[in-house]
Motif scaffolding. Structure first.
Motif, PDB file in Angstrom:
ATOM      1  N   MET A 194       0.755  -1.204   0.002  1.00  0.00           N
ATOM      2  CA  MET A 194       0.078  -0.139   0.103  1.00  0.00           C
ATOM      3  C   MET A 194       0.802   1.243  -0.042  1.00  0.00           C
ATOM      4  O   MET A 194       2.101   1.294   0.384  1.00  0.00           O
ATOM      5  CB  MET A 194      -0.945   0.059   1.435  1.00  0.00           C
ATOM      6  CG  MET A 194      -2.037   0.902   0.991  1.00  0.00           C
ATOM      7  SD  MET A 194      -3.501   0.369   2.090  1.00  0.00           S
ATOM      8  CE  MET A 194      -3.454   1.452   3.430  1.00  0.00           C
ATOM      9  N   SER A 200       0.852   5.644   0.656  1.00  0.00           N
ATOM     10  CA  SER A 200       0.132   6.759   1.026  1.00  0.00           C
ATOM     11  C   SER A 200       0.925   8.088   0.417  1.00  0.00           C
ATOM     12  O   SER A 200       2.085   8.123   0.155  1.00  0.00           O
ATOM     13  CB  SER A 200       0.035   6.744   2.466  1.00  0.00           C
ATOM     14  OG  SER A 200       1.574   6.864   3.045  1.00  0.00           O
ATOM     15  N   TYR A 251      -5.485   5.065  -2.307  1.00  0.00           N
ATOM     16  CA  TYR A 251      -4.413   4.261  -2.246  1.00  0.00           C
ATOM     17  C   TYR A 251      -4.235   3.237  -3.422  1.00  0.00           C
ATOM     18  O   TYR A 251      -5.058   3.188  -4.242  1.00  0.00           O
ATOM     19  CB  TYR A 251      -4.442   3.428  -0.807  1.00  0.00           C
ATOM     20  CG  TYR A 251      -5.761   2.136  -0.946  1.00  0.00           C
ATOM     21  CD1 TYR A 251      -5.396   1.058  -1.406  1.00  0.00           C
ATOM     22  CD2 TYR A 251      -6.985   2.499  -0.646  1.00  0.00           C
ATOM     23  CE1 TYR A 251      -6.311  -0.026  -1.712  1.00  0.00           C
ATOM     24  CE2 TYR A 251      -7.895   1.603  -0.724  1.00  0.00           C
ATOM     25  CZ  TYR A 251      -7.735   0.350  -1.254  1.00  0.00           C
ATOM     26  OH  TYR A 251      -8.631  -0.466  -1.175  1.00  0.00           O
TER      27      TYR A 251
END
Length: 135
Positions: free
Chosen positions: A1, A3, A51
Motif C-alpha cells: 500500500m 500513502s 491508495y
C-alpha cells in the motif's frame, strides 16, 4: 500500500510510504502516481482512502475507498492507464480518440494509451471524474 501527502503551501505531492515488495512500483510509475495525485488537489472528500494496490502482475490499481477507479502500467514496453468512467461520461465519449485503445466500450474500465507523462494532462478531467469514493 502507498500513502501520499500534499503540501498546500508548495502545492507539492510526495509519496510517504511504499511497501515495495508488495507494490513493486518502478520510478516511472511513481512519477505517474505523483502527477495523478496532483490532479486530485485539493484532495477530494475521503482522500485518506485513496491508495494503490497491485492486484495483478500487469498493472497497479488506484482506489478511492472500494472504487478501483484507475489502473496503470508505465514501463518501456507498455504505457497506459484505464479509468472506471462514470456512465454518463462514458456515453458521451464513445468516439473520443483518447480512448481508441479501448475496443469494447461496454466494459467498466476504459484504456487510454499514453506516449509520455504529458499525455496524462489530456486525461486530467477524466481522472478527476473517475475518482469517486465508494464505501
Amino acid at each position: 500500500m502507498i500513502s501520499f501527502s500534499f503540501d498546500a503551501k508548495t502545492k507539492s505531492v510526495s509519496i510517504d510510504s511504499i511497501l515495495d515488495k508488495e507494490l513493486n512500483i518502478n520510478d516511472d510509475e511513481k512519477d505517474v502516481v505523483k502527477i495523478i495525485f496532483s490532479f486530485l488537489t485539493p484532495p477530494p472528500e475521503n482522500s485518506e482512502n485513496i491508495y494503490l494496490d497491485r492486484r495483478s502482475d500487469n498493472y497497479i490499481s488506484m482506489f478511492c475507498g472500494k472504487n478501483d477507479f484507475l489502473r496503470l502500467k508505465y514501463s518501456e514496453r507498455a504505457k497506459w492507464i484505464s479509468l472506471r468512467l462514470p456512465r454518463a461520461l462514458a456515453k458521451s465519449n464513445i468516439e473520443n480518440p483518447l480512448f481508441d485503445a479501448q475496443s469494447n466500450k461496454k466494459q467498466q474500465h476504459w484504456r487510454a494509451d499514453i506516449k509520455s507523462l504529458d499525455d496524462l494532462y489530456l486525461l486530467k478531467d477524466f481522472i478527476i471524474a473517475s475518482c469517486v469514493y465508494i464505501a
